[in-house]
Design a protein around this motif. Structure first.
Motif, PDB file in Angstrom:
ATOM      1  N   VAL A 258     -12.773   2.097   6.588  1.00 10.21           N
ATOM      2  CA  VAL A 258     -12.386   3.337   5.921  1.00 10.21           C
ATOM      3  C   VAL A 258     -10.881   3.565   6.006  1.00 10.21           C
ATOM      4  CG1 VAL A 258     -12.809   4.789   7.942  1.00 10.21           C
ATOM      5  CG2 VAL A 258     -12.949   5.780   5.667  1.00 10.21           C
ATOM      6  N   ALA A 259     -10.259   3.137   7.113  1.00 10.86           N
ATOM      7  CA  ALA A 259      -8.819   3.324   7.251  1.00 10.86           C
ATOM      8  C   ALA A 259      -8.053   2.490   6.227  1.00 10.86           C
ATOM      9  CB  ALA A 259      -8.374   2.975   8.664  1.00 10.86           C
ATOM     10  N   ALA A 260      -8.525   1.262   5.991  1.00  9.12           N
ATOM     11  CA  ALA A 260      -7.858   0.403   5.004  1.00  9.12           C
ATOM     12  C   ALA A 260      -8.020   0.969   3.601  1.00  9.12           C
ATOM     13  CB  ALA A 260      -8.425  -1.011   5.075  1.00  9.12           C
ATOM     14  N   SER A 261      -9.209   1.502   3.296  1.00  9.94           N
ATOM     15  CA  SER A 261      -9.433   2.104   1.988  1.00  9.94           C
ATOM     16  C   SER A 261      -8.564   3.345   1.815  1.00  9.94           C
ATOM     17  CB  SER A 261     -10.916   2.475   1.832  1.00  9.94           C
ATOM     18  OG  SER A 261     -11.192   2.911   0.528  1.00  9.94           O
ATOM     19  N   ALA A 262      -8.441   4.130   2.884  1.00 13.64           N
ATOM     20  CA  ALA A 262      -7.576   5.307   2.832  1.00 13.64           C
ATOM     21  C   ALA A 262      -6.124   4.907   2.625  1.00 13.64           C
ATOM     22  CB  ALA A 262      -7.728   6.111   4.122  1.00 13.64           C
ATOM     23  N   GLN A 263      -5.700   3.820   3.248  1.00 14.02           N
ATOM     24  CA  GLN A 263      -4.322   3.367   3.087  1.00 14.02           C
ATOM     25  C   GLN A 263      -4.053   2.952   1.634  1.00 14.02           C
ATOM     26  OE1 GLN A 263      -1.707   3.330   5.521  1.00 14.02           O
ATOM     27  NE2 GLN A 263      -0.658   3.136   3.555  1.00 14.02           N
ATOM     28  N   ARG A 264      -5.011   2.292   1.017  1.00 15.12           N
ATOM     29  CA  ARG A 264      -4.827   1.898  -0.387  1.00 15.12           C
ATOM     30  C   ARG A 264      -4.715   3.132  -1.282  1.00 15.12           C
ATOM     31  NH1 ARG A 264      -8.521  -2.165   1.135  1.00 15.12           N
ATOM     32  NH2 ARG A 264     -10.298  -1.030   0.260  1.00 15.12           N
ATOM     33  N   LEU A 265      -5.525   4.152  -0.983  1.00 12.78           N
ATOM     34  CA  LEU A 265      -5.445   5.385  -1.763  1.00 12.78           C
ATOM     35  C   LEU A 265      -4.116   6.086  -1.523  1.00 12.78           C
ATOM     36  CD1 LEU A 265      -6.631   7.458  -3.649  1.00 12.78           C
ATOM     37  CD2 LEU A 265      -7.879   8.457  -1.719  1.00 12.78           C
ATOM     38  N   LEU A 266      -3.665   6.095  -0.269  1.00 15.49           N
ATOM     39  CA  LEU A 266      -2.373   6.723   0.041  1.00 15.49           C
ATOM     40  C   LEU A 266      -1.238   6.011  -0.699  1.00 15.49           C
ATOM     41  CD1 LEU A 266      -0.606   8.696   1.589  1.00 15.49           C
ATOM     42  CD2 LEU A 266      -0.669   7.133   3.547  1.00 15.49           C
ATOM     43  N   ASP A 267      -1.261   4.690  -0.712  1.00 19.01           N
ATOM     44  CA  ASP A 267      -0.235   3.936  -1.427  1.00 19.01           C
ATOM     45  C   ASP A 267      -0.208   4.331  -2.897  1.00 19.01           C
ATOM     46  OD1 ASP A 267       0.351   2.599   0.916  1.00 19.01           O
ATOM     47  OD2 ASP A 267      -0.833   0.817   0.410  1.00 19.01           O
ATOM     48  N   LEU A 268      -1.392   4.483  -3.468  1.00 14.39           N
ATOM     49  CA  LEU A 268      -1.514   4.856  -4.868  1.00 14.39           C
ATOM     50  C   LEU A 268      -0.945   6.255  -5.113  1.00 14.39           C
ATOM     51  CD1 LEU A 268      -2.969   3.920  -7.585  1.00 14.39           C
ATOM     52  CD2 LEU A 268      -4.836   5.382  -6.836  1.00 14.39           C
ATOM     53  N   LEU A 269      -1.296   7.196  -4.260  1.00 11.36           N
ATOM     54  CA  LEU A 269      -0.831   8.568  -4.423  1.00 11.36           C
ATOM     55  C   LEU A 269       0.679   8.668  -4.279  1.00 11.36           C
ATOM     56  CD1 LEU A 269      -3.608  10.462  -2.410  1.00 11.36           C
ATOM     57  CD2 LEU A 269      -3.446  10.160  -4.883  1.00 11.36           C
ATOM     58  N   ILE A 270       1.222   7.915  -3.324  1.00 15.20           N
ATOM     59  CA  ILE A 270       2.676   7.927  -3.135  1.00 15.20           C
ATOM     60  C   ILE A 270       3.373   7.339  -4.355  1.00 15.20           C
ATOM     61  CG2 ILE A 270       4.566   6.918  -1.797  1.00 15.20           C
ATOM     62  CD1 ILE A 270       2.767   7.144   0.679  1.00 15.20           C
ATOM     63  N   ALA A 271       2.825   6.234  -4.885  1.00 16.89           N
ATOM     64  CA  ALA A 271       3.453   5.569  -6.024  1.00 16.89           C
ATOM     65  C   ALA A 271       3.500   6.460  -7.257  1.00 16.89           C
ATOM     66  CB  ALA A 271       2.698   4.279  -6.345  1.00 16.89           C
ATOM     67  N   PHE A 272       2.444   7.271  -7.453  1.00 16.65           N
ATOM     68  CA  PHE A 272       2.386   8.075  -8.670  1.00 16.65           C
ATOM     69  C   PHE A 272       2.810   9.520  -8.475  1.00 16.65           C
ATOM     70  CE2 PHE A 272       0.122   4.460 -10.191  1.00 16.65           C
ATOM     71  CZ  PHE A 272       0.348   4.467 -11.563  1.00 16.65           C
ATOM     72  N   GLY A 273       2.851   9.978  -7.223  1.00 14.15           N
ATOM     73  CA  GLY A 273       3.174  11.378  -7.056  1.00 14.15           C
ATOM     74  C   GLY A 273       4.260  11.717  -6.064  1.00 14.15           C
ATOM     75  N   GLY A 274       4.635  10.782  -5.188  1.00 11.82           N
ATOM     76  CA  GLY A 274       5.620  11.095  -4.171  1.00 11.82           C
ATOM     77  C   GLY A 274       5.209  12.307  -3.350  1.00 11.82           C
ATOM     78  N   ILE A 275       3.934  12.382  -2.968  1.00 13.00           N
ATOM     79  CA  ILE A 275       3.368  13.590  -2.373  1.00 13.00           C
ATOM     80  C   ILE A 275       4.045  13.963  -1.058  1.00 13.00           C
ATOM     81  CG2 ILE A 275       1.120  13.443  -3.484  1.00 13.00           C
ATOM     82  CD1 ILE A 275       0.047  12.014  -1.085  1.00 13.00           C
TER      83      ILE A 275
END
Length: 341
Positions: free
Chosen positions: A305-322
């Motif tokens: 789950v941590a690896a899946s969360a990291q992939r989602l975080l990478d995606l969110l940062i790339a598109f939103g700079g959250i």
């Protein structure tokens, strides 16, 4: 859609806002003890929003006494908003809250010890008006798209990434985003002022079956982006120190909450019991709420789950700079509770 509001940043290096603590204290002081004879069991103080959907599960929990069956007394304490729940947890006024793992990851990256147990994953999807002529994601180009929340809403960022991959368009640039609070977005969409919208699941479920089409579901977008459809988003959050000092209470709460969630997901009769809490106008709307709720119930999280969360975080940062991302862009160890159920 699972509710995906942007969590507030309460850095552990920053003193707690006095107004927030005062507000939390006043609300907590005014909230009655909802469990009689709680002294017979270890008490778990749960910070909740007054009108949050988690209250539906708590109603099931109380009526079936799932907390007592698992050796705890759950005391729901109503708070004024998401900010107040975070402040109450940090200040020790409550033991557990429901929020997203991004908030936990940022807290841990700054020295906190909060940890997360999955409760639900993102659901819902992009809904379009049947008469809008939108048949594919590419048809959103040049059209208004309603988004619940703001420019860094997680569903919006996932939709942007999906549109980029599937149709080669950036909806931020190639469409006309319209940001609004969920209730206002629902009414605007109903009036026909916008042809497409991505809203929280409990608002999408309130749309009548006729005249609206779910063009793509979040459960389809995530796998297309290399993520499990059951990547958790919302979960129970508490301090690791509290869990270590109160292991029976922590595990009893998680077991009771799971029992209530599974009972509500599996029983149509329970939805008749909670109907007044949902605000459903008729049986059809209540059934749509039930089906949407069932879609979001956390099933089996990804093996890592941590690896899946990291992939989602990478995606969110790339598109939103959250802003709520951890400073180094990494999900810290311990973000997900090792002994979680």
């Amino acid at each position: 859609m699972a509710a995906m509001a942007v969590p507030c940043d309460f850095s552990v290096t920053r003193p707690l806002p006095r107004r927030g603590l005062l507000l939390a204290s006043l609300v907590l002081a005014a909230t009655p003890r909802l469990n009689a004879r709680a002294d017979e069991f270890p008490v778990v103080r749960l910070g909740v929003l007054k009108f949050g959907t988690v209250n539906w599960e708590l109603d099931v929990l109380r009526r079936h006494a799932f907390d007592r069956a698992h050796g705890v007394a759950v005391e729901p304490l109503e708070l004024a908003g998401k900010e107040a729940t975070a402040v109450a947890l940090q200040g020790g006024a409550v033991d557990v809250i429901l929020t997203d793992w991004l908030w936990v990851a940022r807290r841990r990256s700054l020295g906190g010890d909060d940890t997360f147990v999955p409760h639900s994953h993102a659901t819902g999807g992009l809904v379009v008006r049947a008469d809008a002529g939108i048949k594919t994601i590419a048809d959103l180009k040049g059209r208004k798209v309603g988004i619940a929340g703001g420019p860094i809403d997680k569903s919006w960022l996932v939709l942007r990434a999906y549109a980029k991959k599937q149709a080669g368009i950036d909806l931020q640039r190639d469409a006309e985003p319209v940001f609004a609070a969920p209730p206002l977005l629902l009414e605007t969409f109903r009036k026909g002022d916008i042809p497409a919208a991505i809203n929280f699941w409990q608002y999408n479920a309130r749309l009548p079956a006729e005249g609206y089409v779910e063009l793509v579901r979040m459960e389809d977008m995530l796998p297309a982006l290399g993520l499990s459809a059951e990547t958790p988003l919302l979960g129970w959050v508490f301090s690791e120190r509290w869990a270590a000092a109160n292991p029976a209470a922590a595990q009893g709460f998680l077991a009771a909450a799971k029992a209530a969630r599974e009972t509500l997901a599996g029983s149509a009769d329970e939805w008749q019991q909670i109907a007044p809490l949902t605000g459903a106008e008729d049986a059809a709307m209540l059934d749509r709420l039930r089906q949407s709720y069932r879609r979001g119930v956390a099933g089996t999280p990804p093996a890592d789950v941590a690896a899946s969360a990291q992939r989602l975080l990478d995606l969110l940062i790339a598109f939103g700079g959250i802003d709520e991302a951890p400073p180094d862009g990494r999900v810290p160890p311990g973000t997900f509770f090792a002994a979680g159920s």
